[in-house]
Structure formats: structure tokens, C-alpha cells
Design an enzyme around this catalytic site. Sequence first.
Site, PDB file in Angstrom:
ATOM      1  N   LYS A 188      -6.998   3.914   8.220  1.00 40.94           N
ATOM      2  CA  LYS A 188      -6.095   4.895   7.615  1.00 40.94           C
ATOM      3  C   LYS A 188      -6.724   6.292   7.608  1.00 40.94           C
ATOM      4  O   LYS A 188      -6.039   7.291   7.850  1.00 40.94           O
ATOM      5  CB  LYS A 188      -5.726   4.469   6.198  1.00 40.94           C
ATOM      6  CG  LYS A 188      -4.860   3.209   6.158  1.00 40.94           C
ATOM      7  CD  LYS A 188      -4.585   2.741   4.731  1.00 40.94           C
ATOM      8  CE  LYS A 188      -3.710   1.500   4.719  1.00 40.94           C
ATOM      9  NZ  LYS A 188      -3.449   0.989   3.363  1.00 40.94           N
TER      10      LYS A 188
ATOM     11  N   SER B 266       0.800  -1.224   0.000  1.00 38.54           N
ATOM     12  CA  SER B 266       0.000   0.000   0.000  1.00 38.54           C
ATOM     13  C   SER B 266       0.834   1.277   0.000  1.00 38.54           C
ATOM     14  O   SER B 266       0.286   2.365  -0.143  1.00 38.54           O
ATOM     15  CB  SER B 266      -0.954   0.013   1.207  1.00 38.54           C
ATOM     16  OG  SER B 266      -0.218   0.006   2.405  1.00 38.54           O
TER      17      SER B 266
END
Length: 813
Positions: free
Chosen positions: A748, A705
Site C-alpha cells: 500500500k 481495510s
Amino acid sequence: MTNSENNNSGEDQEQPVLTVEEEVQDKIERIKIPHETPVLPVKDTVVFPGMVAALSVYTERDLKLLNDVLAGNRFLTLTAQKDKDIKVLKQSDLYESATAAVVLQMLRMPDNSAKMLVQGLRRVKIGEYVQSDPYFKAKVSAIEDIIEDDRETEALARNAADQFARMISMTPSLPEELKIAVVNIENPSRLADLITSHLNVSVVEKQKVLEMANVKLRLQKVTTLIASELEVLEMATKIQSQVRNEMEKGQKEYYLRQQLKAIQDELGEGDERSMEMKELKEKIENAKMPAEAKKEAERELERLAKMHSASAEYTVSRTYLDLLIALPWSVSTKDQLDIKAASTILDEDHYDLEKLKERILEYLAVRKLKDDMKGPILCFVGPPGTGKTSVGMSIARSMGRKFVRMSLGGVRDEAEIRGHRRTYIGALPGRIIQGLKKAESNNPVFMLDEIDKLGADFRGDPSAALLEVLDPEQNHAFSDHYLDVAFDLSNVMFITTANILDTVPPALKDRMEVLELPGYTAEEKVSIVKKFILPKQLKAHGLKDEQLTITDDAIQAVISDYTREAGLRNLEREIAHLCRKTAKKIASGEETSVTINAEQLNTLLGSIKFFSEAAERTTDAGVATGLAWTQAGGDILFIEATFMPGTGKLTLTGCLGDIMKESARAAMSYIRSKLENLKISFKDFDKYDFHIHVPAGAIPKDGPSAGVTMAMALISLLKGTPILSNVAMTGEITLRGRVLPVGGIKEKVLAARRAGITTVVLPKRNEKDLTEVPENAKKGLNFAFVERVDEMLPIVFGAEEPKKKRIKFISRI
């Protein structure tokens, strides 16, 4: 070779003669020892001067020596072997200090061996060997005793005699006449030798005494040996006394039991054993076991009735029967199927967690409509401190069931789940069966905590054993090794917890319904503090509600500046810290009530632990802010890039995993292939080395990611343009510059909000995941969804880049 026939060598060997008469001893001392004598090695004994001993001679070599001695002056030297197992002796295998002796008598035996009676004369020192064959012959010199005629020597001699007399009284093998001999010896040298010859000590210890010419030192050594021997004898006497007492006690108990049995028979009452068997049989009938378990219990009861109660097997069998009887085969609690009441209880105990609460209410609703529904296998996954374990307790309370918790953290033994077989000493059932026995119910809420922390080693794999436990199609006949009969676990509601699912085996993961407990937003934490944490801590610290008030601004400051976490544990610790400070002031009489605002936190909790550094870290070109997922929730990640003269090498540091390194290489390859599209004028890649570093180098990092973040850090470096400090990003990159979706979007986004980020760049295919993010967490955030890397340029740099058609930019919500 010779064997000593003293008290320590065997039953058929003779005792050494106690001593010679005094006048004979005086004559012996006047005997002149030849300068050269044959040397006869002996083993297992040491012959002392003045002592008479019987020795056996077997070998042809020693028989030759004995014949020559008898034909001559009958003198020989007796010396001990250093190692009795040596067959072929050398001069170095014999001690130098020895005893000159005279052969008094010899007797030939039918097996061609001989026995001889020898008398030690005096200590000698073996000098030069003058002959080795057919037997040893050496020059010898007499060793004179060094006798100090003082009170200490007299005291040592008297103490040694007294102690030895005491030892004779405790040793049946030593004759009582020995006491008289010891009392009548006036020479301290002969006294020490006599005592040593009768001590049960090693040849090495006796040889040490023989080598001592100084009589005082010899008596000190002998005193030490007697003391050690007395200690052993006293211990042996104590043990014999204990054994005798136990035997007498056992005989007495047996006699009394026989009398009691006769009295009971006379009164028409059964004996205790019969009553015990009858009571066990009634308990088996009342336990309402399944047919298989009842059959096994009855068989074990028959075996138990035939065993003696004192045998070890009796205890094992009785313990097994007690377990069979105690297990809740047919005992269950009645479920409280009031959906509204259960919902109220869940809301009272926990804030939010709507999906999880909804799943529990659904289970209760189905259970209300269908009685024989099997228990679900739920798995709560989330960062530490989000309430996974406490939710299990609330579920049990809302359903009216018992609650059992088993921690799997660090468990490496398969027997912890399935138990040990009864053939092992100290065998126990597995913790599943133990938990059900403790709960006294066959349908508790059974929580298996920290299932992602299971291990495996040579004792087996516990996760494999859980495959049967956590499978509704199999656990109706769960088999525990100790129990050895099937137990129905289908009514148990199993709940497992984990921080991550990556370490859980796929087969085990497939058996569970996963429910995620994500981290809390700041607004949710404020509500949780006011509704749950603060009242709990006030009660824990003996405070009343009116004695402590914490303003909303102070709670917000504690959350943002002192506890940057997804869960609530550290937050609760800091609230407890404030309660302790308040309790101190009130207890000391300084205050009657306290109100804490944000300005006071610096004094009460110390300096701020966390602050936003995104703006500071991204002021230079080559630094990008990424979003990462960790076991503790989401976090921001700074990725730095730089270059220096070199050969085009790419260096990656920061404790990166293989996948993260591959993402960095993919980002570099994409940038070099799309320089024109990215408006990068830098061309000399072969003349510079590039270095990508992810700070916090001690923490392992991996995953795809961070691909787009690495790409943006490199583009910023090559353009010489800093990235906007309020922008954070996540996404996987391909060689064609596509941005692929990633996981952990909610965590996140919450991490970006905590860090003060205002613009979050996400992959287009993650747009659907924003529905999981609470609306209040999205307030003040801009979300940009991209499909390609070049679409990110106008967002992260803020420049007037030409916007692509595929870009989708969501304005501030």
C-alpha cells in the site's frame, strides 16, 4: 402373419425362383385379376411381379385365408407390413401398393402351420377394404407400367444388369445362374423387379421400388441401390483381404521364430525372451532399490516371464518395470555447500530479495553441518512478475541441483499428484514421480507453481493429495497409486509459489514456510532494468551494448507512466518494445546507435497510460483516497459519497463484498453517534438517502481495510469540506471509532508513492510494519499513525482541528 423365406430371412428359407420363362410370363400378363381379392400381410419381404417365393403361414387367421383361396380361384394380394412387430393389424398398418399373386402349391406342416409357393402376377393398388374378419379382403386395381422406349431407359437397364452381374461375382450366396437370367431378360420392368428382389436392402427400400410405375425412375432407383450394395461389398472384401494378409504374416512370423529358436538352440544361444528377462533382472539389481520396491520388481518380473509377449497385459507390466528401474532410488546430486559462491549466484540472478536469499543460505549452512537434514518446504508469495519462479531456478543453480517445475494452475484431478492405478487403461504415474524420473535425481529443487490456483471436482481434491507430499514427516514414504510402493521425497527441496494465500487450505498452508516477495519500488526497478532486463533484451534482439542507451529519466518515465505494477513483466515488455524500435532503425541503416530519453517515449511507446488523478478526484467534498491490496500489488482506491432527499436509506455500489458493505454501515453508525465530536451540524439523516460508490465497478472488492476511508468520505460530505488531495489512508473501523490494523502495508505504501501521495494515514498498530518498507521508498512520504477516527480530521482536512493526545505524526523522512 407370414414370413418371407427369401435369402435375407434365414438359413432354412428358400431362394426366390429367378424368373419365369418368357412365354409363361406373357400368359401371366394376360391373366385377368379379380376386382376383389383376399389380402395377405407379409413381413420382412416384398414379393415382386413375375417372382416365385415361398411363404410360411402360422396364424389361424392366415390359414383360413389360405384355405379359402385354394378352394376358390387361388388369387390373393400380397402387401408388406409397415411395422413387422405389430401383432394386431389395422388397414392403416399395410402399404397400399401391393402385388397380385396366385398360389401355386401348399404344404401342411406337422406343427399346424403351412408353407405355400406363390407367384407374383402384377402391381396392384389396394382400394377400399370390403372385409376385415376373419381376414382382410379389398378391392384392387392393376397398375400398368409406364415404359419409355428410349435410349436412356435402354442404357439404364444395361448398366443395372452389368452392375448386378458384378455384384453376383462378389456375393457367394447368389448363384451364377442368376447372371444368365439377367442377361436374357429384355423387359426393363421385369429386370428392375428381379434385381431388387435379390438385393440385401430394407423392406422400405423394396417397397419404394414396387410403388414406382415409371420404369425409368425404377431403374434409376435400382441403380442407386446396387451402387450402395457394391460399395459395402467392396469394403467387406478389402477387410477380409487385410485380415487374411495379417493372418498369413503372423503365421510366417511364427514359423520364422520357431526356426530361429531351433538355430539358437543348436548354437547354444538363449532365445530373445530369455535374454530380455536376464537383462531386466540385471537392471533391477543395479537400480539399488529399497527392499520393498525390489521385492515388487522381482514379483512383477516373474509375472512378465510367464506372459505371452503379444498380450496387452505384457505391455502394461513391462512399462511398470521400466518405471521402477528408471526411478532415481539412490541417485542424487552432490550439493554445492560453498556459502559465498551460492550468495554470488543468487545476487547475479536477482536484485534485492534479501530475506529470501538469506533463508537459502541458512539452509545451505545447516546442510553443511548436518548431512541428513530434511528438505524444507518453502512458499514464495507475491504479486505476478516479482520473480518467484525464476528464484527457484537460481536456488537450484546455486546448490548444484536439478530443477523440476510443475504448474498447478487449473489442476483438478487428484491423479495428477498421486497417479492412476494400473488397473485403468492408459494409467500413468503422478507428475511428482514423473518429474523425479525426468530429473534423474532424488534430491532436485521441485517447484510447484501457482499452488493457489488448484481446483477440486468429482475427480478428487489435488490440494488434499499435496498434504502428504509437502509434509517432511510423511513424504519419506510417499505412495503413488501407479507405483504402489513407497518413494522417499524427504531429500527433495519443494518450493511452492502463490499470488495470494487466501485460497490455499489451512492444513496445506501450515506445512509451508511462507516467504513474501513484495512489489518493487521505482528505484529498485531502475536498478533491475539496468542490471538485468536491458542486457537480457539487448541480447534477445541482437543488439550490442553501445547500440542502445536508455537514460535513467526515460526508465523512470516508463515505470511511472507506462507500467504501474508491482512486478516487472509489463516493464520488460516496454523495454523490449524500445529494443525493437531500435533494431528497426539500425537494420534499415537509419542509425548506428540510439539514445532514448524521456521526451522520446511519447513517440516510441505512444501516449501515457497512467497518470496521477488523486488531485483531480478529491477536489469535491465526499471523495476520499484509500489504499488497497490486490493480487498484483498495492493500488489506490477512490471512495465517493453523496446524498439526496429520501428516507435515510444507505446504498452501496461498486461490486462490494459483504465485509466491505459491513464496514460502510459501521462507518455510518459511528458518524451518526458522534456528530458533536466530529463537529458535524447535519442532523436530518431521516430525510436523505446516502449513497457510497467505489469506482471500477466491474472489479470485485472486499475486506475491512476501507472502513476509515468510507468514514472520511461521509464526514467530508456532511461537513461540505474536500479532503486534501495528497492524503491517502487505510484501516478498519469499529462502532466506537477505533482504527484497527490491516495487512499489506508495504504494498500500500508503494502504491501511494506511485500515485504521488505525500501523506499516508495508517493504524497505530501497523507502525511496526514500516520496517519492511525500503528506506528509499519512504523518502518524501509523511506517515501519520492514529488509533481513533477523530484523530484523522486535522490530517485529512488540514483544518485547525484540536489535536488529540493519542495522535502520532511522523514528519517527512
